[in-house]
Each structure stands twice: as structure tokens, then as C-alpha cells.
Design an enzyme around this catalytic site. Sequence first.
Site, PDB file in Angstrom:
ATOM      1  N   HIS A  14      41.755  42.014  42.968  1.00 52.74           N
ATOM      2  CA  HIS A  14      42.207  42.712  41.738  1.00 52.74           C
ATOM      3  C   HIS A  14      43.609  43.251  42.002  1.00 52.74           C
ATOM      4  O   HIS A  14      43.774  44.234  42.713  1.00 52.74           O
ATOM      5  CB  HIS A  14      41.256  43.869  41.396  1.00 52.74           C
ATOM      6  CG  HIS A  14      41.626  44.593  40.139  1.00 52.74           C
ATOM      7  ND1 HIS A  14      40.719  44.853  39.144  1.00 52.74           N
ATOM      8  CD2 HIS A  14      42.794  45.125  39.712  1.00 52.74           C
ATOM      9  CE1 HIS A  14      41.316  45.506  38.162  1.00 52.74           C
ATOM     10  NE2 HIS A  14      42.580  45.690  38.490  1.00 52.74           N
ATOM     11  N   HIS A  16      47.745  43.879  40.295  1.00 55.51           N
ATOM     12  CA  HIS A  16      48.764  43.858  39.234  1.00 55.51           C
ATOM     13  C   HIS A  16      50.105  43.490  39.851  1.00 55.51           C
ATOM     14  O   HIS A  16      50.629  44.235  40.685  1.00 55.51           O
ATOM     15  CB  HIS A  16      48.870  45.236  38.559  1.00 55.51           C
ATOM     16  CG  HIS A  16      47.606  45.640  37.873  1.00 55.51           C
ATOM     17  ND1 HIS A  16      47.341  45.339  36.560  1.00 55.51           N
ATOM     18  CD2 HIS A  16      46.507  46.294  38.342  1.00 55.51           C
ATOM     19  CE1 HIS A  16      46.141  45.801  36.240  1.00 55.51           C
ATOM     20  NE2 HIS A  16      45.611  46.384  37.298  1.00 55.51           N
ATOM     21  N   LYS A  98      39.259  38.458  32.115  1.00 52.05           N
ATOM     22  CA  LYS A  98      39.260  39.916  32.245  1.00 52.05           C
ATOM     23  C   LYS A  98      38.908  40.588  30.923  1.00 52.05           C
ATOM     24  O   LYS A  98      39.525  40.310  29.887  1.00 52.05           O
ATOM     25  CB  LYS A  98      40.648  40.375  32.699  1.00 52.05           C
ATOM     26  CG  LYS A  98      40.819  41.877  32.775  1.00 52.05           C
ATOM     27  CD  LYS A  98      40.083  42.488  33.950  1.00 52.05           C
ATOM     28  CE  LYS A  98      40.074  44.006  33.875  1.00 52.05           C
ATOM     29  NZ  LYS A  98      40.450  44.661  35.098  1.00 52.05           N
ATOM     30  N   HIS A 135      36.718  45.874  33.215  1.00 50.37           N
ATOM     31  CA  HIS A 135      37.179  47.267  33.336  1.00 50.37           C
ATOM     32  C   HIS A 135      36.083  48.120  32.697  1.00 50.37           C
ATOM     33  O   HIS A 135      35.965  48.178  31.476  1.00 50.37           O
ATOM     34  CB  HIS A 135      38.524  47.478  32.635  1.00 50.37           C
ATOM     35  CG  HIS A 135      39.036  48.868  32.813  1.00 50.37           C
ATOM     36  ND1 HIS A 135      40.128  49.172  33.589  1.00 50.37           N
ATOM     37  CD2 HIS A 135      38.572  50.061  32.347  1.00 50.37           C
ATOM     38  CE1 HIS A 135      40.324  50.485  33.590  1.00 50.37           C
ATOM     39  NE2 HIS A 135      39.397  51.050  32.834  1.00 50.37           N
ATOM     40  N   HIS A 173      36.960  47.830  40.270  1.00 55.42           N
ATOM     41  CA  HIS A 173      37.311  49.184  40.725  1.00 55.42           C
ATOM     42  C   HIS A 173      36.252  50.228  40.389  1.00 55.42           C
ATOM     43  O   HIS A 173      36.513  51.173  39.645  1.00 55.42           O
ATOM     44  CB  HIS A 173      38.686  49.622  40.216  1.00 55.42           C
ATOM     45  CG  HIS A 173      38.993  49.287  38.773  1.00 55.42           C
ATOM     46  ND1 HIS A 173      38.168  49.606  37.734  1.00 55.42           N
ATOM     47  CD2 HIS A 173      40.060  48.658  38.219  1.00 55.42           C
ATOM     48  CE1 HIS A 173      38.712  49.189  36.606  1.00 55.42           C
ATOM     49  NE2 HIS A 173      39.851  48.608  36.871  1.00 55.42           N
ATOM     50  N   ASP A 247      43.625  46.914  43.127  1.00 53.16           N
ATOM     51  CA  ASP A 247      44.153  47.466  41.873  1.00 53.16           C
ATOM     52  C   ASP A 247      45.538  48.062  42.107  1.00 53.16           C
ATOM     53  O   ASP A 247      45.953  48.996  41.404  1.00 53.16           O
ATOM     54  CB  ASP A 247      43.199  48.496  41.262  1.00 53.16           C
ATOM     55  CG  ASP A 247      43.475  48.749  39.789  1.00 53.16           C
ATOM     56  OD1 ASP A 247      44.236  47.969  39.178  1.00 53.16           O
ATOM     57  OD2 ASP A 247      42.939  49.730  39.248  1.00 53.16           O
TER      58      ASP A 247
HETATM   59  O1  DOR Z   1      45.299  52.696  37.280  1.00 50.95           O
HETATM   60  C1  DOR Z   1      45.339  51.643  36.655  1.00 50.95           C
HETATM   61  N1  DOR Z   1      46.495  50.968  36.488  1.00 50.95           N
HETATM   62  N2  DOR Z   1      44.219  51.186  36.102  1.00 50.95           N
HETATM   63  C2  DOR Z   1      44.211  50.132  35.296  1.00 50.95           C
HETATM   64  O2  DOR Z   1      43.171  49.770  34.818  1.00 50.95           O
HETATM   65  C3  DOR Z   1      45.473  49.451  34.939  1.00 50.95           C
HETATM   66  C4  DOR Z   1      46.491  49.658  35.949  1.00 50.95           C
HETATM   67  C5  DOR Z   1      47.887  49.255  35.477  1.00 50.95           C
HETATM   68  O3  DOR Z   1      48.033  48.173  34.923  1.00 50.95           O
HETATM   69  O4  DOR Z   1      48.808  50.013  35.701  1.00 50.95           O
HETATM   70 ZN    ZN Z   2      43.686  47.068  37.436  1.00 46.87          ZN
END
Ligand code: DOR
Ligand code: ZN
Length: 345
Positions: A14, A16, A98, A135, A173, A247
Amino acid sequence: MTQILTLRRPDDWHLHLRDGAMLAAVLPETTRHFGRAIIMPNLVPPVVTSAQAAAYRARILAAGDGRFEPLMTLYLTEESDPEDIAAAHASGLITAVKLYPAGATTNSSSGVANFDNVRACLEKMAEIGLPLCVHGEVVDADVDIFDREAVFIDRVLDPIRRATPGLRVVMEHITTSDGVDYVKSSDSGDLGATITTHHLVINRNHILVGGIKPHYYCLPVAKRESHRLALRVAATSGDARFFLGTDSAPHTDPNKESACGCAGCFTATNTMSILAEVFEQDGALERLEAFTSRNGPAFYRLPVNEDSITLSRGEAVIYPDKIETEDGAVTVFDPGFPLHWRVSN
Ligand code: DOR
Ligand code: ZN
């Protein structure tokens, strides 16, 4: 005491990566240690169609090191096309879909409000064995933010799983003992969970005691200490249903240190050092590889990585406080304790 630890190369289930200048800056922080990662689709606009996923994958590969494999996901909306999802899966383009409840987190406004409207997609995914990454938070204004995960399990996730036999689900998460218990209630092989590095380290006091600490704010928000301890037990147990999904979610410092700060902890840089320290603290170093390198591939029915990384224990390892990007500085997660495990490839 073990001083050298060799692990199959870990994966991040997971992650970003964002896009553009931010992608270019954060990608090496992940590829330095990780072989593959499940790439979150919450860009602006989101990665909804297979064409968008293919284009995003090409941008990641162009910015990458030639070895790292991005495992793409599609962002599920009420307009998603089951046939487009199935074709993206059949071609090998995507590894998962997702589900963001609309409004749950960063860039989730295109997410799902009425779950009946994604029934056809979920049924198609159950049929073809394509995992759904969830999520797991309700967004109802009357539900306290600290209860949103537990309520989601009862009101949304369990009904979806009962209505869709065979649907393979990753609770992303997880932050509560309720999440741990729910995952452990199923031994079908169809339910797993990712756990982040930061949720193994912080509880809600870290965010709120002694002044508000925006760099510890993420979603789902960290819960009370008993929940953190339940996550530690699950992660360090070796149980195949639990695996690492960092995450890691970069936001620039002005966007974090704001009257309305963004959610996300940026952990890509020091995750493996932190995890080694955490597993050592819990006397579970021999189970670190299961969590970072074996349980995830097993759930996703992929081979473990061929190569390995080596961690060695020594003097305290210092990581930078921030990484610089063309968009601005991004603060690296501070675990609040010294790190002694250094990673070499
Ligand atoms: O803390 C987070 N940041 N939780 C999420 O679900 C998204 C993520 C983000 O894209 O910044
Ligand atoms: Zn995330």
C-alpha cells in the site's frame, strides 16, 4: 544477539507515489529497498480506467530504477465498468481495485457513496479472483472518528463479504483490535490486512499530547494504545493474513503544518529500519521477513522476490528529517526512538 539479518526483498502492499515532481522525488525512497508496491490510485483526477492506469504505470516506470515493479490499482467509482476492470486484470495491468468510501480521506470525493451501485463490479471481481483493497472507514458525521473502522466492519464490510462469496478483500491500514479480530475470524484465505509502519509505533497521544503534531496525523487516525498493541501482536505473529502496507503518503510541509493539515505519514525512507527495531523490541526478528516479504505475495498469489536485502545492527542510524522535492520539503516520519538497523542492498 543477531547482528546481520538477510530478508527476501520486501514489498510494500500500500503506497502513495503521487505524480510529476513528487513522484520523481519519493520513488527512489521506496525503490532503494522494495521490489514491488501496490500503487494507490488517488491522484487528481483519480486512476479510474485501465487507460489511466496504463499511463500512470508508464510514468512510474519512466521515473524508476528499472527493477522496481509497480502493481497498479483502479479506483472504484459508482460508474466503474466491470468489463474494463476484468480486461485490465486479464491483461496483467492491475493487481487490485481500491475502494474508498466517498469523502473518507485524501482525494476520495469520487469514491463510493452507495455500495449497491458497485455490486456488479464486486461480483465480477469475485468471479475472476481480483482483490479489493478497502479503506475501511465510514464517513457518517454521527460516527466518532475513532470508531469509524469498527463501524465500517459491521455496517459495510461484513455485509459486502456475505453478499459476495469469494470476494478477496484486503483491509488496508488496519488501526484497531476490531480490525485484527475481524481478519482473524476468517481463515478462508479471502481476507487479509495491511498494517502500516507508523501504526505500529504511534498511538493517538503522539498526535495530541504536548501540542498538535501534524506529521503524526494520518487516516485512519491512530487509536488508543491498546489498539496499537493489538497491531504489534498481529504484525509480529507471523500470521499470513497480516502484511506490510506502509501507506507512505507524502505531503509537503506547508500542506501538513496548516490550520487544515493533510492526512499522511511519509515513511518510505526509514520504514525497514523502523520495522527491524520494532520486531527486535518484540523479540520477533525472525518473523520480520514473513511480514515484509512473504505474507503479501502469498495473499496476492505472486512469487516472493528472487533477491534479498541485508540489515545490519550497529551505531544509531540517522535519516534525514526531510526530503526535498520540487514541490517543497516532505518530512520523514520520526519514530521517536533511535534506530540501529541499517539496510544494504
Ligand atoms: O493518511 C492517509 N493519507 N490516509 C489515506 O487514506 C490517504 C493518504 C494520502 O493519500 O495522503
Ligand atoms: Zn493510503
